[in-house]
Design a protein around this motif. Structure first.
Motif, PDB file in Angstrom:
ATOM      1  N   VAL A 358       0.826  -1.214   0.000  1.00 10.29           N
ATOM      2  CA  VAL A 358       0.000   0.000   0.000  1.00 10.29           C
ATOM      3  C   VAL A 358       0.858   1.260   0.000  1.00 10.29           C
ATOM      4  N   GLY A 359       2.185   1.094  -0.098  1.00  9.83           N
ATOM      5  CA  GLY A 359       3.066   2.257  -0.136  1.00  9.83           C
ATOM      6  C   GLY A 359       3.167   2.992   1.181  1.00  9.83           C
ATOM      7  N   ASP A 360       2.987   2.293   2.294  1.00 12.69           N
ATOM      8  CA  ASP A 360       3.067   2.913   3.625  1.00 12.69           C
ATOM      9  C   ASP A 360       4.540   3.007   4.019  1.00 12.69           C
ATOM     10  N   ALA A 361       5.190   4.101   3.620  1.00  5.55           N
ATOM     11  CA  ALA A 361       6.627   4.249   3.833  1.00  5.55           C
ATOM     12  C   ALA A 361       6.980   4.320   5.313  1.00  5.55           C
ATOM     13  N   GLU A 362       6.142   4.978   6.104  1.00  2.51           N
ATOM     14  CA  GLU A 362       6.442   5.123   7.530  1.00  2.51           C
ATOM     15  C   GLU A 362       6.468   3.767   8.225  1.00  2.51           C
ATOM     16  N   THR A 363       5.451   2.937   7.957  1.00  3.14           N
ATOM     17  CA  THR A 363       5.415   1.616   8.583  1.00  3.14           C
ATOM     18  C   THR A 363       6.539   0.730   8.052  1.00  3.14           C
ATOM     19  N   ALA A 364       6.781   0.774   6.744  1.00  3.92           N
ATOM     20  CA  ALA A 364       7.866  -0.029   6.166  1.00  3.92           C
ATOM     21  C   ALA A 364       9.207   0.346   6.771  1.00  3.92           C
ATOM     22  N   SER A 365       9.405   1.640   7.008  1.00  4.30           N
ATOM     23  CA  SER A 365      10.648   2.089   7.633  1.00  4.30           C
ATOM     24  C   SER A 365      10.753   1.576   9.058  1.00  4.30           C
ATOM     25  N   ARG A 366       9.662   1.661   9.784  1.00  9.75           N
ATOM     26  CA  ARG A 366       9.666   1.196  11.175  1.00  9.75           C
ATOM     27  C   ARG A 366       9.923  -0.307  11.257  1.00  9.75           C
ATOM     28  N   LEU A 367       9.490  -1.053  10.232  1.00 12.31           N
ATOM     29  CA  LEU A 367       9.672  -2.499  10.230  1.00 12.31           C
ATOM     30  C   LEU A 367      11.026  -2.937   9.675  1.00 12.31           C
ATOM     31  N   GLY A 368      11.819  -1.994   9.151  1.00 14.33           N
ATOM     32  CA  GLY A 368      13.181  -2.370   8.779  1.00 14.33           C
ATOM     33  C   GLY A 368      13.570  -2.239   7.331  1.00 14.33           C
ATOM     34  N   CYS A 369      12.797  -1.537   6.494  1.00 18.19           N
ATOM     35  CA  CYS A 369      13.116  -1.490   5.065  1.00 18.19           C
ATOM     36  C   CYS A 369      14.399  -0.717   4.766  1.00 18.19           C
ATOM     37  N   LEU A 370      14.864   0.122   5.687  1.00 16.33           N
ATOM     38  CA  LEU A 370      16.053   0.928   5.418  1.00 16.33           C
ATOM     39  C   LEU A 370      17.314   0.073   5.302  1.00 16.33           C
ATOM     40  N   GLU A 371      17.265  -1.156   5.761  1.00 13.38           N
ATOM     41  CA  GLU A 371      18.414  -2.047   5.610  1.00 13.38           C
ATOM     42  C   GLU A 371      18.424  -2.767   4.269  1.00 13.38           C
ATOM     43  N   MET A 372      17.375  -2.623   3.474  1.00 10.70           N
ATOM     44  CA  MET A 372      17.197  -3.465   2.291  1.00 10.70           C
ATOM     45  C   MET A 372      17.297  -2.675   0.996  1.00 10.70           C
ATOM     46  N   VAL A 373      17.575  -3.420  -0.085  1.00 12.87           N
ATOM     47  CA  VAL A 373      17.397  -2.935  -1.448  1.00 12.87           C
ATOM     48  C   VAL A 373      16.672  -4.036  -2.224  1.00 12.87           C
ATOM     49  N   GLU A 374      16.454  -3.819  -3.498  1.00 12.16           N
ATOM     50  CA  GLU A 374      15.611  -4.720  -4.281  1.00 12.16           C
ATOM     51  C   GLU A 374      16.048  -6.180  -4.222  1.00 12.16           C
ATOM     52  N   GLU A 375      17.347  -6.440  -4.315  1.00 12.27           N
ATOM     53  CA  GLU A 375      17.807  -7.822  -4.367  1.00 12.27           C
ATOM     54  C   GLU A 375      17.458  -8.596  -3.096  1.00 12.27           C
ATOM     55  N   ASP A 376      17.319  -7.899  -1.979  1.00 15.54           N
ATOM     56  CA  ASP A 376      17.002  -8.570  -0.729  1.00 15.54           C
ATOM     57  C   ASP A 376      15.586  -9.137  -0.713  1.00 15.54           C
ATOM     58  N   LEU A 377      14.723  -8.637  -1.592  1.00 21.48           N
ATOM     59  CA  LEU A 377      13.331  -9.094  -1.625  1.00 21.48           C
ATOM     60  C   LEU A 377      13.034  -9.997  -2.818  1.00 21.48           C
ATOM     61  N   ALA A 378      14.058 -10.343  -3.592  1.00 19.95           N
ATOM     62  CA  ALA A 378      13.822 -11.181  -4.771  1.00 19.95           C
ATOM     63  C   ALA A 378      13.260 -12.542  -4.375  1.00 19.95           C
ATOM     64  N   ALA A 379      13.830 -13.156  -3.339  1.00 22.66           N
ATOM     65  CA  ALA A 379      13.338 -14.465  -2.908  1.00 22.66           C
ATOM     66  C   ALA A 379      11.919 -14.371  -2.368  1.00 22.66           C
ATOM     67  N   VAL A 380      11.578 -13.242  -1.749  1.00 20.02           N
ATOM     68  CA  VAL A 380      10.221 -13.036  -1.241  1.00 20.02           C
ATOM     69  C   VAL A 380       9.232 -12.981  -2.392  1.00 20.02           C
ATOM     70  N   SER A 381       9.589 -12.262  -3.458  1.00 18.44           N
ATOM     71  CA  SER A 381       8.700 -12.156  -4.616  1.00 18.44           C
ATOM     72  C   SER A 381       8.442 -13.523  -5.244  1.00 18.44           C
ATOM     73  N   LEU A 382       9.465 -14.377  -5.230  1.00 16.23           N
ATOM     74  CA  LEU A 382       9.292 -15.710  -5.808  1.00 16.23           C
ATOM     75  C   LEU A 382       8.438 -16.603  -4.910  1.00 16.23           C
ATOM     76  N   ALA A 383       8.566 -16.430  -3.596  1.00 17.14           N
ATOM     77  CA  ALA A 383       7.857 -17.309  -2.661  1.00 17.14           C
ATOM     78  C   ALA A 383       6.422 -16.884  -2.404  1.00 17.14           C
TER      79      ALA A 383
END
Length: 405
Positions: A358-383
């Motif tokens: 939903v593009g909730d940047a504040e919540t995503a930041s609070r949950l830890g997205c600042l440590e990640m880039v696209e490659e870190d979520l590739a396995a998530v997209s596949l699963a």
């Protein structure tokens, strides 16, 4: 063994490798350029320049939304005079920074948070050198660096001058490549393949980042190029990449150049398809790569797969599902064991994916997205059962947070 790659006639600098960049062009279509010549610089930070990896003619310049760069294509000219190497003093942090900026090697560094090129005056709390393959088919760094240890060491010492913190040389368990280089250059050991081979995992475990905390990362082949610049003054934009995939006729390591034409690199390299379909060519791995015509700036792998349908089929799974064009809204996210284990950052996966969706940047930041880039979520997209591309969603969120930082 490393083989000479097929000769290519064109290379490209790609906007997909440079999120957030707005270029100010220093050349026009039809301009003759030399290797190492500035092609454009960042409008926000003019000190950050992007140089030509080859000598040739600017064949095309394509701009995207808001005058962002899509692609700048250079056609090589055979027999054109190459510039003489020019050495620069690099014995202090100030001299190293000036040399890397002037010679176009500053874009080799990426920041966490945000996955962007650092500002020219930025300071890193630590620097991570990535030498761990993220999958079994990626190039073995020790093979790539064979007979060039002295050059790589020179690059490491130059990089270390850019931070007062640690330089973590992240490698697979074996002889420590960073041994004997002082207290600040340290070897860190991770298993190869999967999340343990990703820079994000290394940073999360050794030096977590967040608001007010920033580290940089750099690939080992860029460190090698910096070492060559230190020792010879030459611009070296060569790359050793793995030619892999189920459609690869002869999987092997090949030496080419960053931004090389994948059409030319893979010509005649694909096994025939019974249906007569061409291969699907990815710049990068089968997990995190992208369908492309050019070798990405930060990629070390070319993957040849069976082509995919033009629209999603109900039975499509895994990589096929991600590459297909989705014509309907994403399916629901169903919690599964595979999904929960696909993200190695200690975050609650389902709430995190919902925040990205939903593009909730504040919540995503609070949950830890600042440590990640696209490659870190590739396995998530596949699963994930939804078929969503969470790497793309993460990029939108990171860009929003970067603009507000």
């Amino acid at each position: 063994m490393i083989h000479a790659g097929p000769a290519v006639s064109c290379v490209a600098l790609l906007g997909a490798d440079l999120p957030g960049l707005r270029p100010r062009l220093m050349c026009d279509q039809g301009s003759h350029v030399m290797r190492g010549q500035t092609l454009f610089h960042d409008r926000l930070h003019p000190e950050i320049v992007f140089v030509s990896p080859v000598s040739g003619v600017v064949e095309s310049i394509t701009l995207g939304p808001r005058r962002s760069l899509s692609a700048l294509v250079i056609r090589l000219e055979v027999g054109q005079h190459e510039p003489d190497p020019i050495t620069m003093p690099m014995s202090s942090a100030t001299e190293v920074r000036a040399a890397l900026l002037a010679k176009g090697f500053w874009p080799a560094f990426l920041t966490r948070p945000f996955g962007r090129i650092p500002a020219p005056d930025a300071e890193a709390e630590a620097i991570f050198v990535t030498m761990t393959p993220d999958n079994p088919h990626a190039p073995d760094p020790r093979v790539v660096l064979a007979d060039e240890q002295d050059v790589f060491t020179a690059g490491l010492k130059a990089v270390a001058l850019l931070t007062s913190g640690k330089v973590h040389v992240c490698q697979t368990p074996a002889t420590d490549i960073a041994a004997g280089l002082g207290d600040r250059i340290r070897g860190a050991f991770f298993a190869s393949g999967g999340a343990s081979g990703l820079t994000g995992t290394h940073i999360h475990r050794l030096h977590p980042v967040g608001p007010g905390r920033s580290v940089w990362s750099i690939g080992y082949q860029d460190v090698l190029s910096i070492g060559k610049m230190v020792m010879t003054g030459a611009h070296d934009f060569s790359r050793v990449v793995a030619l892999t995939g189920p459609r690869a006729r002869e999987p092997r390591l090949v030496r080419t150049i960053t931004g090389a034409s994948l059409t030319e690199l893979t010509g005649g390299e694909a096994l025939p398809d019974p249906r007569g379909l061409p291969p699907c060519v990815l710049s990068g791995s089968a997990t995190s790569g992208r369908r492309a015509a050019w070798l990405g700036r930060y990629h070390q792998q070319i993957t040849l797969l069976d082509d995919v349908p033009s629209r999603r089929e109900p039975s499509a799974k895994g990589l096929v599902k991600r590459l297909c064009l989705v014509s309907s809204r994403p399916a629901p996210v169903i919690p599964t064991a595979a999904l929960e284990s696909a993200l190695d950052f200690g975050v609650p996966v389902i709430p995190f994916l919902r925040a990205l969706s939903v593009g909730d940047a504040e919540t995503a930041s609070r949950l830890g997205c600042l440590e990640m880039v696209e490659e870190d979520l590739a396995a998530v997209s596949l699963a994930c059962t939804s078929g969503a591309d969470y790497g793309r969603m993460l990029r939108h969120v990171l860009d929003e947070l970067a603009e507000d930082a």
